[in-house]
Design a protein around this motif. Structure first.
Motif, PDB file in Angstrom:
ATOM      1  N   ARG A   1      -4.824  10.478 -11.334  1.00 40.43           N
ATOM      2  CA  ARG A   1      -5.399   9.142 -11.173  1.00 40.43           C
ATOM      3  C   ARG A   1      -5.752   8.927  -9.705  1.00 40.43           C
ATOM      4  N   GLU A   2      -6.538   7.892  -9.437  1.00 36.38           N
ATOM      5  CA  GLU A   2      -7.051   7.690  -8.081  1.00 36.38           C
ATOM      6  C   GLU A   2      -6.562   6.383  -7.472  1.00 36.38           C
ATOM      7  N   PHE A   3      -6.324   6.435  -6.180  1.00 37.07           N
ATOM      8  CA  PHE A   3      -5.960   5.271  -5.386  1.00 37.07           C
ATOM      9  C   PHE A   3      -7.168   4.920  -4.520  1.00 37.07           C
TER      10      PHE A   3
ATOM     11  N   VAL B   1       0.837  -1.202   0.000  1.00 35.65           N
ATOM     12  CA  VAL B   1       0.000   0.000   0.000  1.00 35.65           C
ATOM     13  C   VAL B   1       0.870   1.248   0.000  1.00 35.65           C
ATOM     14  N   PHE B   2       1.915   1.242   0.825  1.00 37.63           N
ATOM     15  CA  PHE B   2       2.797   2.410   0.883  1.00 37.63           C
ATOM     16  C   PHE B   2       3.610   2.561  -0.403  1.00 37.63           C
TER      17      PHE B   2
ATOM     18  N   ILE C   1      -4.763   2.122   7.921  1.00 41.84           N
ATOM     19  CA  ILE C   1      -4.122   2.339   6.628  1.00 41.84           C
ATOM     20  C   ILE C   1      -4.627   3.628   5.989  1.00 41.84           C
ATOM     21  N   VAL C   2      -5.932   3.848   6.042  1.00 40.01           N
ATOM     22  CA  VAL C   2      -6.510   5.061   5.467  1.00 40.01           C
ATOM     23  C   VAL C   2      -5.957   6.302   6.161  1.00 40.01           C
ATOM     24  N   ARG C   3      -5.810   6.235   7.470  1.00 38.90           N
ATOM     25  CA  ARG C   3      -5.290   7.397   8.201  1.00 38.90           C
ATOM     26  C   ARG C   3      -3.883   7.751   7.763  1.00 38.90           C
ATOM     27  N   GLN C   4      -3.090   6.745   7.440  1.00 40.52           N
ATOM     28  CA  GLN C   4      -1.710   6.999   7.033  1.00 40.52           C
ATOM     29  C   GLN C   4      -1.600   7.403   5.564  1.00 40.52           C
ATOM     30  N   VAL C   5      -2.376   6.760   4.710  1.00 39.95           N
ATOM     31  CA  VAL C   5      -2.215   6.935   3.271  1.00 39.95           C
ATOM     32  C   VAL C   5      -3.086   8.053   2.712  1.00 39.95           C
ATOM     33  N   ARG C   6      -4.293   8.195   3.243  1.00 40.41           N
ATOM     34  CA  ARG C   6      -5.266   9.172   2.750  1.00 40.41           C
ATOM     35  C   ARG C   6      -5.474   9.045   1.239  1.00 40.41           C
TER      36      ARG C   6
END
Length: 262
Positions: free
Chosen positions: A85-87, A72-73, A100-105
């Motif tokens: 583009r979108e992740f 993910v990172f 994970i969402v909190r870290q990656v946004r």
């Protein structure tokens, strides 16, 4: 120049009415069978983006059977080179997704009601049971600037409740349609999805779709179901890429989208 390349030269992938987000979980699944780091998840994603895919999707499960946290990172770093583009990160927000969402946004988080050891996603949310638990997590994501999509069965009556919880979109779980494609039940299934998508649009939600969509059934789905903003396709697309390569496969799926919407 083949027909797909010709179409895309006229209408860039970024402007297509339905975005294609490639789920690269199955690339990671093959890689994890050995300790050699191949095939590369990031290289697969890069080739898909170069071919015109508008997004990359991952579904990191708690057991790490395919996509792992480091993937993910690594993909987050890759996506910095593709700002248009979108992740999209999928998962159960009551398990490992939120940290994970909190870290990656990412641009989008798709909440999926999987159990920890579930083989694959096979149903949408029961909002009567889980809605109030979802509400604060949806609000947290939106405060982080992350769009929230809820994985839902094609039930028109549920769409107003999704909107009331604060979600931005739904992702229609499309396996029942895929199983019916080519059989007498196809028309009935398409009507279910058409009605659910229209109810979502009427409620002010965006509409995504995914699960077992492929080059055979995608055109019929998009022709019948209104307003689909994004399809997330993994298993079939990666299987096709084993024969055709990533770039040719992505272009073939983009051609399906053009054929449906053109």
């Amino acid at each position: 120049m083949n027909s797909t390349a010709s179409l895309l030269s006229v209408q860039p992938a970024a402007s297509l009415p339905t975005a294609l987000s490639v789920n690269v979980n199955k690339v990671a699944l093959v890689r994890n069978t050995r300790h050699l780091g191949i095939p590369s998840v990031t290289r697969a994603a890069q080739q898909c983006l170069e071919a015109g895919a508008q997004g990359i999707t991952v579904h990191p499960r708690p057991d790490g059977r395919h996509i792992r946290e480091q993937d993910v990172f690594d993909l987050q770093a890759l996506m910095q080179d593709w700002p248009q583009r979108e992740f999209n990160i999928e998962g159960n927000p009551f398990h490992n997704l939120m940290e994970i969402v909190r870290q990656v946004r990412p641009q989008q988080a798709t909440f999926v009601p999987d159990s920890e050891g579930q083989f694959t996603s096979d149903h949408g949310w029961n909002l009567a049971q889980d809605g109030e638990r979802l509400r604060p997590l949806i609000a947290e994501c939106r405060a982080l600037g992350v769009r929230v999509s809820l994985f839902m069965d094609p039930v028109p009556e549920a769409m107003a409740a999704v909107k009331a919880l604060g979600a931005d979109r739904i992702e229609l779980y499309t396996e029942p349609y895929a199983a019916a494609w080519g059989y007498a039940a196809q028309a009935e299934q398409l009507e279910r999805y058409r009605a659910a998508a229209q109810a979502a649009l009427d409620a002010g939600l965006g509409v995504n779709a995914g699960h077992d969509l492929n080059r055979d059934n995608l055109v019929d789905f998009l022709r019948s179901v209104p307003g689909v903003a994004e399809v997330s396709i993994g298993h079939a697309l990666i299987a096709d890429a084993l024969e055709l390569g990533y770039r040719a496969t992505v272009r073939a799926y983009l051609d399906c989208i053009l054929a449906a919407r053109g």
